[in-house]
Design an enzyme around this catalytic site. Structure first.
Site, PDB file in Angstrom:
ATOM      1  N   HIS A  67       0.932  -1.507  -0.179  1.00  0.00           N
ATOM      2  CA  HIS A  67      -0.380  -0.156   0.050  1.00  0.00           C
ATOM      3  C   HIS A  67       0.905   1.309  -0.334  1.00  0.00           C
ATOM      4  CE1 HIS A  67      -3.947  -2.341   1.870  1.00  0.00           C
ATOM      5  NE2 HIS A  67      -3.943  -2.359   0.041  1.00  0.00           N
TER       6      HIS A  67
ATOM      7  N   TYR B 116      -9.627   4.443   1.956  1.00  0.00           N
ATOM      8  CA  TYR B 116     -10.607   2.849   2.789  1.00  0.00           C
ATOM      9  C   TYR B 116     -11.656   3.428   2.796  1.00  0.00           C
ATOM     10  CZ  TYR B 116      -5.775   0.626   4.358  1.00  0.00           C
ATOM     11  OH  TYR B 116      -5.513   0.315   4.126  1.00  0.00           O
TER      12      TYR B 116
ATOM     13  N   GLU C 187       0.604   2.161   7.751  1.00  0.00           N
ATOM     14  CA  GLU C 187       0.816   2.463   6.853  1.00  0.00           C
ATOM     15  C   GLU C 187       1.387   4.143   7.567  1.00  0.00           C
ATOM     16  OE1 GLU C 187      -2.838   2.367   3.980  1.00  0.00           O
ATOM     17  OE2 GLU C 187      -2.069  -0.385   4.450  1.00  0.00           O
TER      18      GLU C 187
HETATM   19  C1  HEM Z   1      -9.209  -3.295   4.873  1.00  0.00           C
HETATM   20  C2  HEM Z   1      -8.734  -3.063   3.564  1.00  0.00           C
HETATM   21  C3  HEM Z   1      -7.920  -3.509   2.301  1.00  0.00           C
HETATM   22  C4  HEM Z   1      -7.415  -4.707   2.650  1.00  0.00           C
HETATM   23  C5  HEM Z   1      -7.483  -5.455   3.583  1.00  0.00           C
HETATM   24  C6  HEM Z   1      -6.393  -5.338   1.164  1.00  0.00           C
HETATM   25  C7  HEM Z   1      -5.357  -6.042   0.931  1.00  0.00           C
HETATM   26  C8  HEM Z   1      -4.417  -5.825   0.116  1.00  0.00           C
HETATM   27  C9  HEM Z   1      -3.677  -7.231  -0.550  1.00  0.00           C
HETATM   28  C10 HEM Z   1      -3.602  -8.469   0.337  1.00  0.00           C
HETATM   29  C11 HEM Z   1      -2.995  -6.470  -1.905  1.00  0.00           C
HETATM   30  C12 HEM Z   1      -1.600  -7.180  -2.088  1.00  0.00           C
HETATM   31  C13 HEM Z   1      -0.585  -7.923  -1.246  1.00  0.00           C
HETATM   32  C14 HEM Z   1       0.535  -8.284  -2.496  1.00  0.00           C
HETATM   33  O1  HEM Z   1       1.260  -8.355  -3.065  1.00  0.00           O
HETATM   34  O2  HEM Z   1       1.222  -9.305  -1.684  1.00  0.00           O
HETATM   35  C15 HEM Z   1      -3.364  -5.919  -1.938  1.00  0.00           C
HETATM   36  C16 HEM Z   1      -2.793  -4.461  -2.703  1.00  0.00           C
HETATM   37  C17 HEM Z   1      -3.105  -2.992  -2.898  1.00  0.00           C
HETATM   38  N1  HEM Z   1      -4.094  -2.810  -2.431  1.00  0.00           N
HETATM   39 FE1  HEM Z   1      -4.654  -3.240  -0.630  1.00  0.00          FE
HETATM   40  N2  HEM Z   1      -5.952  -3.599   0.726  1.00  0.00           N
HETATM   41  C18 HEM Z   1      -7.322  -2.910   1.184  1.00  0.00           C
HETATM   42  C19 HEM Z   1      -7.050  -1.838   1.274  1.00  0.00           C
HETATM   43  C20 HEM Z   1      -7.119  -1.385   0.284  1.00  0.00           C
HETATM   44  C21 HEM Z   1      -7.368   1.004   0.072  1.00  0.00           C
HETATM   45  C22 HEM Z   1      -8.155   1.251   0.811  1.00  0.00           C
HETATM   46  C23 HEM Z   1      -6.889   0.825  -1.517  1.00  0.00           C
HETATM   47  C24 HEM Z   1      -6.592   2.261  -2.602  1.00  0.00           C
HETATM   48  C25 HEM Z   1      -7.966   2.221  -3.043  1.00  0.00           C
HETATM   49  C26 HEM Z   1      -5.375  -0.455  -2.208  1.00  0.00           C
HETATM   50  C27 HEM Z   1      -5.066  -0.257  -2.767  1.00  0.00           C
HETATM   51  C28 HEM Z   1      -3.739  -1.379  -3.104  1.00  0.00           C
HETATM   52  C29 HEM Z   1      -3.762  -1.433  -4.140  1.00  0.00           C
HETATM   53  C30 HEM Z   1      -2.952  -0.048  -5.421  1.00  0.00           C
HETATM   54  C31 HEM Z   1      -3.017  -2.557  -3.870  1.00  0.00           C
HETATM   55  C32 HEM Z   1      -1.385  -2.660  -4.942  1.00  0.00           C
HETATM   56  C33 HEM Z   1      -2.043  -3.947  -6.109  1.00  0.00           C
HETATM   57  C34 HEM Z   1      -1.504  -3.343  -7.727  1.00  0.00           C
HETATM   58  O3  HEM Z   1      -0.180  -4.840  -7.113  1.00  0.00           O
HETATM   59  O4  HEM Z   1      -1.561  -2.913  -7.741  1.00  0.00           O
HETATM   60  N3  HEM Z   1      -6.487  -1.326  -0.395  1.00  0.00           N
HETATM   61  N4  HEM Z   1      -4.257  -4.873  -0.807  1.00  0.00           N
END
Ligand code: HEM
Length: 148
Positions: free
Chosen positions: A87, A97, A139
């Site tokens: 993130h 969020y 974060e």
């Molecule tokens: C409780 C809320 C959230 C959970 C459980 C979550 C979970 C995750 C997980 C598991 C990953 C993959 C990590 C990896 O590379 O192994 C990830 C990546 C990411 N998350 Fe979240 N996330 C949450 C909230 C958010 C929010 C609010 C945003 C923005 C709108 C966001 C944007 C991203 C982005 C941009 C990536 C990288 C994806 C990529 O490679 O393009 N996430 N998140």
């Protein structure tokens, strides 16, 4: 630190784990459809990882692991660290969020239909913000550390 989740919320979230196991990717795929209506939010994401289905699968796995471990979050230390790092690399901020909450909860209803009762959605809303608050705090600390 957020107030602990109630016993009732924990029980409901755990009880939904089998449905998430079965329908998790459908839910997260639908969630991203809803989320990407906002172009600024969409721009944070690597679209190749979306199109390959990899990102929806990763998020579905994270949500399922959360449902299964909602009462023993110490099991999630390593995946939480990984999410925080990713993130921060991609510039996710606290203000993003609510967009995910507003996409995820209706997506659960879209996919599970009547099984996603108001009670289930309320429990997931609470559980979402509990995890979100943990991620947001970690974060913020990492952004600060990097700025120093
Ligand atoms: C409780 C809320 C959230 C959970 C459980 C979550 C979970 C995750 C997980 C598991 C990953 C993959 C990590 C990896 O590379 O192994 C990830 C990546 C990411 N998350 Fe979240 N996330 C949450 C909230 C958010 C929010 C609010 C945003 C923005 C709108 C966001 C944007 C991203 C982005 C941009 C990536 C990288 C994806 C990529 O490679 O393009 N996430 N998140």
């Amino acid at each position: 630190m957020a107030a602990p989740l109630s016993e009732q919320t924990i029980a409901i979230v755990k009880a939904t784990a089998p449905a998430l196991q079965e329908h998790g990717v459908a839910i997260t795929t639908r969630m991203y459809e809803r989320l990407f209506v906002d172009e600024d939010v969409k721009a944070l994401f690597d679209q190749a990882a979306q199109e390959s289905g990899e990102q929806p699968r990763r998020l579905a796995a994270a949500i399922l692991a959360y449902a299964q471990n909602v009462d023993k979050l110490q099991n999630l230390d390593a995946p939480v660290r990984r999410m925080v790092e990713r993130h921060v690399e991609t510039g996710v901020k606290a203000e993003h969020y609510p967009y995910v909450a507003n996409a995820l909860l209706p997506a659960i209803r879209d996919v599970l239909g009547d099984a996603a009762t108001d009670e289930v959605l309320a429990a997931w809303g609470e559980a979402y913000w509990f995890l979100a608050d943990i991620l947001i705090a970690k974060e913020a600390a990492l952004y600060e550390e990097q700025a120093a």
